[in-house]
Write a protein that holds these residues in place. Structure first.
Motif: not given
Length: 447
Positions: A41-42, A234-243
Motif C-alpha cells: 500500500v502506498l 505500481f511498477d517502481g517508476a509510476h504509481a497509478f490509481m483510478f477510481e
C-alpha cells in the motif's frame, strides 16, 4: 528423590514453554522476508479530487466517495520468491505482468535496531526502504529523480492476496470493452486530453489499461464493487490509481492519481469505435528540413553525431526517450528485440535521452544504469533535460516534441520518413498491430 523429580519437572516445563514461545523462530527457515503473496500500500494524500479553480462546487465532483477502500491508499500486489534458503527476488504483479526485482539488500538499521530492507528499481532510480518484523513492512517509496522530498509512505502485509478489497458486491454492469475517455474534465478544453480505455471484467475482477496519444498507463488491475470501479498499477517508476463511479446512463466519472504529484478527473463512455489521433501525424519537420542534425555527449565520453559516416546507406531510428519513463522502457525492449532478430540488417538505432536530473553527471549515471540493466544494443546520448520545450530546442528542425518516447525513422538517403509519437506497449491491443506494421515498414526501407 522428590526434589530431583521436581527439578526434572521444572526443566521439562521450561523446555515446553520455550518451544511454544519460540516456535516461529525455530520453524522459519528463510533468511529474510516470508515467501509468498504480499499486499503493498502506498499512502497518498487523502484528497483525491482536484479542487475547482473557480471555487464553485461542480456537479461532476459530487458523490465520488469510495467506501469500499481506505481513502488515499494505492494498493498493489507482489510475491516473494526464494531460489534457495537464502536468496530471493520479488515479483511485482499488475494484471498479466509480473515484473521481477533482484536488486534487494537487507540489514540492521542502527538507528532503529530493526531489520531493514531496500528494494531498488535502478532503471527508474527509485527504491522502497522499509523496516520489517515478521509479516509486516513499513517504510517509504523514494523517487530520486523527482527530488529529495518525493517520498510516499509504504506498508506491506504478508499473506494478503487481495488488491483493493475482499468485498464481493454484485457489479452494476460489465465494463468489458472499449471506452472513449476524457481526462482533465475539471479544467478548460486546453487542459483536457483524450484516451481510449480497454477493459476486461470477470465478475468483480477488472484488468485493462488507458491508451493516450503519448502512450499507455500500462497493466492495470482492480475491482468492480456495485457501482464503484478501482484500478491501480505500481511498477517502481509510476504509481497509478483510478477510481470511478458508474452513473445511471452507464458512463463513468472518476479520479486519477499519479503518485502524489498529479491528479485529475475523467469521464468515459463505452464506444467500440473509439480511436486516437494517428501517432505519425502529431510531430513533423519544419519547412525547409528533410533530416536531423545533432551532436550530443555519451556516458563513455564520446560524441554521438548525425549525420555521420557510420550511418551512410543505412536506415536509422532515432529514439527520443527518458530513462525514467516506463513507455520508453517498453519501446527500448521492442527495438532491442528487433535488432536481435535482424542482426544483418543495415539498421542503426540512436537513443537521445532527456533526463530529469539537471546535473549532467547524475543524468549520465541514469543513462548508464538504464543501459546496464536493459542492454539495448545501441548507444544512448544525453540530449538535455526532461522538458518538451528543451527537446524541441535541442532538435529545432522538429515542429514540436509532445511525448517521450518519440521515434524518428530515417531512410538510407538520410531523409526522415516518419515520426511516431508515444508508444502503446504490450498492455494494449494496439501493440500487436504496431509490431506487424513496423516490421513491414522497416523491411520496405531496407530493400
Amino acid at each position: 528423590m522428590n526434589n530431583a523429580f521436581r527439578l526434572i519437572a521444572v526443566l521439562l516445563l521450561a523446555a515446553s514453554l520455550f518451544q511454544q514461545t519460540g516456535c516461529i523462530v525455530v520453524e522459519n527457515e528463510f533468511s529474510a522476508l516470508p515467501p509468498g503473496p504480499w499486499r503493498g500500500v502506498l499512502e497518498l494524500e487523502p484528497n483525491l479530487v482536484t479542487p475547482n479553480p473557480d471555487g464553485e462546487p461542480l456537479p461532476e465532483k459530487l458523490n465520488l466517495e469510495f467506501e469500499e477502500v481506505t481513502n488515499g491508499e494505492l494498493p498493489f500486489n507482489f510475491e516473494v520468491v526464494y531460489t534457495n534458503d537464502t536468496d530471493f527476488y520479488i515479483e511485482l504483479i499488475n494484471g498479466a505482468e509480473r515484473f521481477r526485482v533482484d536488486d534487494i539488500t537487507i540489514g540492521l538499521d542502527r538507528s532503529t535496531a530493526k531489520d531493514t530492507i531496500v528494494i531498488n528499481f535502478p532503471v527508474y532510480d527509485s527504491r522502497i526502504e522499509a523496516i520489517y518484523e515478521e509479516d509486516v513492512m513499513e517504510g517509504e517509496w523514494i523517487v530520486n529523480n523527482r527530488g529529495e522530498d518525493y517520498r510516499i509512505p509504504f506498508k506491506g502485509y504478508h499473506g494478503k492476496g487481495h488488491r483493493f478489497t475482499t468485498l464481493r458486491k454484485t457489479p452494476k454492469t460489465d465494463l468489458s470493452g472499449k471506452w472513449a475517455v476524457t481526462f482533465g474534465v475539471e479544467g478548460g478544453e486546453s487542459e483536457q486530453y483524450p484516451a481510449v480505455a480497454e477493459l476486461k471484467q470477470d465478475g468483480n475482477a477488472l484488468t485493462g489499461t488507458f491508451m493516450t496519444e503519448t502512450g499507455d498507463y500500462r497493466f492495470l488491475e482492480g475491482s468492480v464493487q456495485a457501482d464503484k470501479v478501482y484500478l491501480s498499477c505500481f511498477d517502481g517508476a509510476h504509481a497509478f490509481m483510478f477510481e470511478a463511479r458508474i452513473r445511471e446512463d452507464g458512463s463513468l466519472l472518476g479520479s486519477f492519481r499519479s503518485g502524489k504529484h498529479f491528479q485529475t478527473l475523467w469521464t468515459a463512455k463505452k464506444d467500440s469505435e473509439a480511436t486516437l489521433a494517428d501517432p505519425d501525424s502529431l510531430t513533423g519537420l519544419k519547412a525547409g528540413y528533410s533530416t536531423l542534425e545533432f551532436a550530443f555527449p555519451t556516458p563513455s565520453g564520446d560524441t554521438l553525431r548525425f549525420p555521420d559516416a557510420r550511418y551512410e546507406g543505412k536506415v536509422v531510428i532515432v529514439q527520443l526517450l527518458g530513462t525514467w519513463c516506463p513507455n520508453c522502457r517498453d519501446e527500448t525492449e521492442f527495438l532491442k528485440a528487433y535488432l536481435e532478430n535482424h542482426p544483418q540488417a543495415d539498421l542503426e538505432v540512436i537513443g537521445l535521452a532527456f533526463e530529469r536530473y539537471e546535473d549532467p553527471e547524475k543524468a549520465m549515471a541514469a543513462i548508464r544504469r538504464f543501459k546496464d540493466h536493459l542492454n539495448p544494443g545501441y548507444e544512448i546520448a544525453l540530449a538535455g533535460p526532461a522538458d518538451k520545450l528543451a527537446a524541441a530546442a535541442a532538435l529545432p528542425m522538429l515542429s514540436e516534441v509532445i511525448a517521450y518516447p518519440t521515434m524518428i525513422i530515417i531512410n538510407k538517403n538520410g531523409e526522415v520518413e516518419r515520426i511516431h509519437t508515444g508508444f502503446n506497449g504490450p498492455a494494449t491491443s494496439a501493440y500487436v498491430d504496431f509490431r506487424k506494421e513496423f516490421n513491414t515498414f522497416i523491411a520496405s526501407l531496407l530493400e
